[in-house]
Design a protein around this motif. Structure first.
Motif, mmCIF file in Angstrom:
data_model
loop_
_atom_site.group_PDB
_atom_site.id
_atom_site.type_symbol
_atom_site.label_atom_id
_atom_site.label_comp_id
_atom_site.label_asym_id
_atom_site.label_seq_id
_atom_site.Cartn_x
_atom_site.Cartn_y
_atom_site.Cartn_z
ATOM 1 N N LYS A 1 25.001 -0.654 -23.123
ATOM 2 C CA LYS A 1 25.032 -1.826 -22.238
ATOM 3 C C LYS A 1 25.965 -2.895 -22.786
ATOM 4 O O LYS A 1 26.830 -3.404 -22.072
ATOM 5 N N ARG A 2 25.802 -3.251 -24.052
ATOM 6 C CA ARG A 2 26.613 -4.320 -24.642
ATOM 7 C C ARG A 2 28.077 -3.925 -24.772
ATOM 8 O O ARG A 2 28.972 -4.730 -24.571
ATOM 9 N N SER A 3 28.361 -2.665 -25.114
ATOM 10 C CA SER A 3 29.740 -2.200 -25.235
ATOM 11 C C SER A 3 30.448 -2.232 -23.890
ATOM 12 O O SER A 3 31.600 -2.661 -23.783
ATOM 13 N N LEU A 4 29.755 -1.781 -22.869
ATOM 14 C CA LEU A 4 30.368 -1.765 -21.545
ATOM 15 C C LEU A 4 30.512 -3.177 -20.979
ATOM 16 O O LEU A 4 31.475 -3.463 -20.265
ATOM 17 N N GLU A 5 29.598 -4.070 -21.315
ATOM 18 C CA GLU A 5 29.774 -5.477 -20.930
ATOM 19 C C GLU A 5 31.030 -6.041 -21.568
ATOM 20 O O GLU A 5 31.797 -6.773 -20.932
ATOM 21 N N PHE A 6 31.265 -5.707 -22.832
ATOM 22 C CA PHE A 6 32.472 -6.145 -23.534
ATOM 23 C C PHE A 6 33.721 -5.632 -22.836
ATOM 24 O O PHE A 6 34.647 -6.390 -22.545
#
Length: 143
Positions: free
Chosen positions: A127-132
């Protein structure tokens, strides 16, 4: 324009090309491909977007195939006060109009006790990587 990718569908990206094949390879690695845009344009745009957001990045090695990004932090809610991100992007120009990017992600959370804790939960890292990547207007989404 949509930024969602469902397995083999294709969607437009920030340089008006198409992307496909975003796969989660293991908890800390995934891969994406950008097609219909020159590899040079993909790399230049990526560097420009990181600079605009004042995110530290540098090339490793003479061939400039690996881009290290971070560390940088952003706020969090719940169990952690902040997240610290670090990425390693291996960029391969498959041909003039096809770029493969392998992403290695490391994520830590700052606990309420002031300790940095490595995050190993696949869903949180994903989730956090794809948000980045989406914040960079990068063509990544995974379902």
């Amino acid at each position: 324009m949509t930024r969602r990718l469902i397995l083999v569908s294709c969607f437009c990206v920030f340089l008006q090309g198409c992307a496909k094949d975003v796969r989660l390879l293991n908890p800390l690695d995934f891969e994406l491909k950008v097609i219909d845009i020159t590899c040079e344009e993909v790399i230049d745009s990526l560097i420009q977007r990181l600079e605009e957001r004042e995110i530290t990045s540098w090339w490793v090695g003479a061939e400039k195939e690996v881009l290290r990004v971070g560390p940088f932090t952003n706020s969090a809610t719940g169990e952690f006060r902040e997240f610290r991100h670090q990425y390693e992007l291996t960029v391969t120009c498959a041909n003039e109009l096809s770029t493969e990017i392998k992403v290695k992600a490391a994520l830590h959370g700052l606990t309420n006790d002031g300790e940095w804790k490595a995050i190993t939960n696949v869903k949180v890292i994903e989730k956090r990587s794809l948000e980045f990547l989406n914040d960079l207007d990068f063509p990544a989404s995974y379902n």
